[in-house]
Motif scaffolding. Structure first.
Motif, PDB file in Angstrom:
ATOM      1  N   MET A  53      -1.293  -4.366   5.462  1.00 40.97           N
ATOM      2  CA  MET A  53      -2.006  -3.468   4.563  1.00 40.97           C
ATOM      3  C   MET A  53      -3.389  -3.203   5.131  1.00 40.97           C
ATOM      4  O   MET A  53      -3.994  -4.088   5.765  1.00 40.97           O
ATOM      5  CB  MET A  53      -2.147  -4.097   3.167  1.00 40.97           C
ATOM      6  CG  MET A  53      -0.847  -4.228   2.403  1.00 40.97           C
ATOM      7  SD  MET A  53      -1.113  -4.834   0.722  1.00 40.97           S
ATOM      8  CE  MET A  53      -1.797  -6.451   1.029  1.00 40.97           C
ATOM      9  N   HIS A 112      -1.603  -1.998  -5.300  1.00 39.03           N
ATOM     10  CA  HIS A 112      -1.567  -1.183  -4.078  1.00 39.03           C
ATOM     11  C   HIS A 112      -2.448  -1.746  -2.982  1.00 39.03           C
ATOM     12  O   HIS A 112      -2.534  -1.154  -1.898  1.00 39.03           O
ATOM     13  CB  HIS A 112      -1.994   0.257  -4.396  1.00 39.03           C
ATOM     14  CG  HIS A 112      -1.073   0.928  -5.372  1.00 39.03           C
ATOM     15  ND1 HIS A 112      -1.231   0.841  -6.743  1.00 39.03           N
ATOM     16  CD2 HIS A 112       0.034   1.697  -5.169  1.00 39.03           C
ATOM     17  CE1 HIS A 112      -0.281   1.520  -7.362  1.00 39.03           C
ATOM     18  NE2 HIS A 112       0.520   2.061  -6.419  1.00 39.03           N
ATOM     19  N   SER A 113      -3.096  -2.884  -3.218  1.00 38.61           N
ATOM     20  CA  SER A 113      -3.947  -3.490  -2.183  1.00 38.61           C
ATOM     21  C   SER A 113      -4.119  -4.980  -2.487  1.00 38.61           C
ATOM     22  O   SER A 113      -3.829  -5.448  -3.589  1.00 38.61           O
ATOM     23  CB  SER A 113      -5.318  -2.814  -2.152  1.00 38.61           C
ATOM     24  OG  SER A 113      -6.022  -3.057  -3.356  1.00 38.61           O
ATOM     25  N   ASP A 167       0.820  -1.218   0.000  1.00 40.36           N
ATOM     26  CA  ASP A 167       0.000   0.000   0.000  1.00 40.36           C
ATOM     27  C   ASP A 167       0.853   1.266   0.000  1.00 40.36           C
ATOM     28  O   ASP A 167       0.313   2.363  -0.113  1.00 40.36           O
ATOM     29  CB  ASP A 167      -0.952  -0.001   1.202  1.00 40.36           C
ATOM     30  CG  ASP A 167      -0.207   0.022   2.532  1.00 40.36           C
ATOM     31  OD1 ASP A 167      -0.574   0.797   3.416  1.00 40.36           O
ATOM     32  OD2 ASP A 167       0.767  -0.787   2.668  1.00 40.36           O
TER      33      ASP A 167
END
Length: 557
Positions: A62, A39-40, A16
């Motif tokens: 995350m 990003h996730s 993230d």
């Protein structure tokens, strides 16, 4: 990004924190693979659904869906249950945390701050393993395809082998059937002349048999013996043809002579069947470069076939002439004819018109096959034509024409002087040697009745002893005698001064050129095939120089 077509593999980087993603990208760029960033955890799962990855670099902490949950969902999918995951964490990892990570599919942990060389080496190892697995899969697919192709080829080969085996077995069965049919036919054809010969002999045993019937019985025996001889000669010719041993002695032969001699061979058959034979030969001299005996045999066989398969009182037309550079001989009859579809088979060995038309007939089915092969050996061709059953047949022989370079050996209507033209000569001293008692006695009596002095021997040793004692004018030697064969007896006779003047005649059942050459080398003057042509022998005797007989002691004969 998909690296399947350029040889590169995909590496998924999940964090993230954009800055850390950039650092991972910088560290791993040296590997030369496709680096894909998420990003996730949710974005990582979405990317995994569309592409395949060699390794996943996954941040543990995350927001929303942490690394453990993301790893669990990744490995729950059957497609990615074996995908290696490296956890990256910035907090202290206890043994319990490590155990949890391994349970959800992690293969390793990397702590922050990341040591570039360590991260790069760990990922490189997993990438190499992935490439090896991918290559192994490809090899397995290729092997499976090869196995499938091999199985298909093997199946095709088995089918072909089975088909070929079935064809071979069918051919063997057909060949065996033809063999059985031929042997049955041969036995039938041999018994046909043997029966009247046997009956004629029984008639001749009657001492009160009238002279007319006695002469008739003799004619029956002579006619049927000639038929048997023809059967044996045909069989020998077939054997020579199949072994490539048949001989053709070429010379310049006039067409009219060949036709005249062939017609002579079928005259008795024509008379018995009451056929009308019309012969038309081009009046100009036409010549063939060929063997006169074999060419006569060709035309005689075709004529004989026409006579045999034409009902009594039929009509046969023989025309012979030239068509350009080709000699053409046509034999046309109004006989039983042949089905058009069966025409090619008429020249096969052991094929009879009876087999093609369902009509009983005699013969071994050899004559036309011999004619075809002999014509081809002369550089020609022979064809058969028929409009069908009951519409007759026509056989056409075409041979290369030879331009005349000198006087032909003979002309139409000219024949060698027959035995009736030979004037009987003086009595001769003759030695007959044969280990077959019946052959010896019958030949000796026939010659003795014609006034010749006959001496007999039953083996080679006895023949040589008798020859040295009586010094005969003519020696008739069977080749295959026990103890000392006829060749050796002839050689020893030729060593004697008197033997160089004697006439030696070989008697044998072998008539190939190699046999005749061997006879000549042994010193024989003539090579005669059994059964002996008595008229020819009498002609030979009449041609010998006149000589008086001196008394000879008969003891020990």
């Amino acid at each position: 990004m998909n690296g399947k077509h350029d040889g590169k593999v995909n590496i998924l980087l999940v964090d993230d924190q954009p800055a850390r993603l950039l650092s991972y990208e910088s560290i791993l760029s040296e590997l030369g693979q496709n680096l894909v960033m998420a990003h996730s955890g949710a974005q990582a799962l979405q990317l995994l659904m569309t592409d395949e990855f060699a390794v996943v670099l996954l941040d543990v902490n995350m927001p929303g869906m942490d690394g453990f949950e993301t790893a669990t969902l990744i490995h729950e999918h059957p497609r990615y249950e074996k995908t290696p995951i490296i956890f990256i964490t910035g907090v202290h990892v206890s043994d319990l945390d490590r155990l949890q990570g391994y349970k959800v599919g992690a293969v390793d942990y990397v702590a922050i701050p990341v040591v570039p060389e360590i991260l790069r080496s760990k990922v490189a190892v997993l990438v190499e393993l992935y490439c090896q697995r991918r290559e192994l899969k490809q090899l397995n697919r290729s092997l499976a395809e090869a196995n499938a192709m091999l199985a298909e080829a093997n199946s095709t080969l088995q089918v072909e082998k089975t088909r070929e085996l079935e064809q071979l077995n069918a051919a063997l069965r057909e060949g065996n059937r033809h063999k059985d049919e031929f042997l049955a036919m041969l036995a039938h054809e041999l018994r046909n002349p043997l029966a009247p010969i046997h009956n004629a002999v029984q008639l001749m045993r009657n001492p009160q048999l009238p002279a007319q019937q006695l002469n008739w019985a003799r004619e029956v025996i002579e006619r049927q013996t000639g038929h048997l001889t023809k059967l044996v000669d045909d069989l020998l010719d077939v054997s020579r043809i199949t072994r490539g041993k048949i001989n053709v002695d070429r010379e310049q032969v006039e067409l009219a002579t060949v036709v005249a001699r062939a017609v002579e061979t079928v005259e008795p058959m024509l008379s018995r069947q009451r056929h009308e034979l019309i012969v038309s030969v081009d009046p100009q001299p036409l010549f063939i470069d060929g063997d006169p005996t074999r060419l006569t045999q060709v035309v005689g066989n075709i004529l004989g076939n026409a006579v045999k398969y034409t009902d009594a009182g039929g009509r046969i037309v023989l025309t012979a002439g030239s068509v350009g550079e080709v000699i053409e001989i046509r034999v046309k009859d109004n006989g039983i004819g042949i089905e058009p579809a069966s025409l090619p088979a008429v020249f096969d060995l052991f094929t009879q018109a009876s087999q093609l038309n369902g009509r009983a007939q005699t013969g071994l089915g050899i004559g036309l096959a011999l004619a075809k092969r002999l014509v081809e050996m002369h550089g020609g061709e022979v064809q058969a034509h028929s409009d069908g059953p009951g519409k007759g047949s026509e056989f056409v022989v075409r041979l290369p024409r030879q331009m005349r370079e000198g006087a032909p050996a003979g002309s139409a209507g000219e024949h060698a002087p027959g035995p009736e033209a030979v004037q009987p000569g003086a009595a001769r001293r003759i030695l007959v040697a044969d280990d077959n008692h019946d052959s010896l006695e019958t030949l000796a009596q026939l010659l003795q009745l014609r006034g010749h002095e006959i001496h007999k021997a039953v083996d080679g040793v006895q023949a040589l002893e008798a020859a040295n004692r009586v010094k005969p004018d003519l020696v008739l030697l069977d080749i295959g005698m026990p103890g000392m064969d006829g060749y050796e007896v002839a050689r020893r006779i030729r060593l004697q001064s008197w033997g160089r003047r004697a006439t030696l005649v070989a008697l044998t059942g072998w008539g190939q050129e190699s046999d005749r050459r061997r006879s000549r080398e042994a010193g024989f003057d003539s090579h005669c095939i059994k059964p002996l042509d008595l008229d020819g022998l009498l002609s030979l005797l009449a041609s010998l120089p006149a000589a008086g007989l001196e008394p000879v002691a008969r003891a020990g004969e």
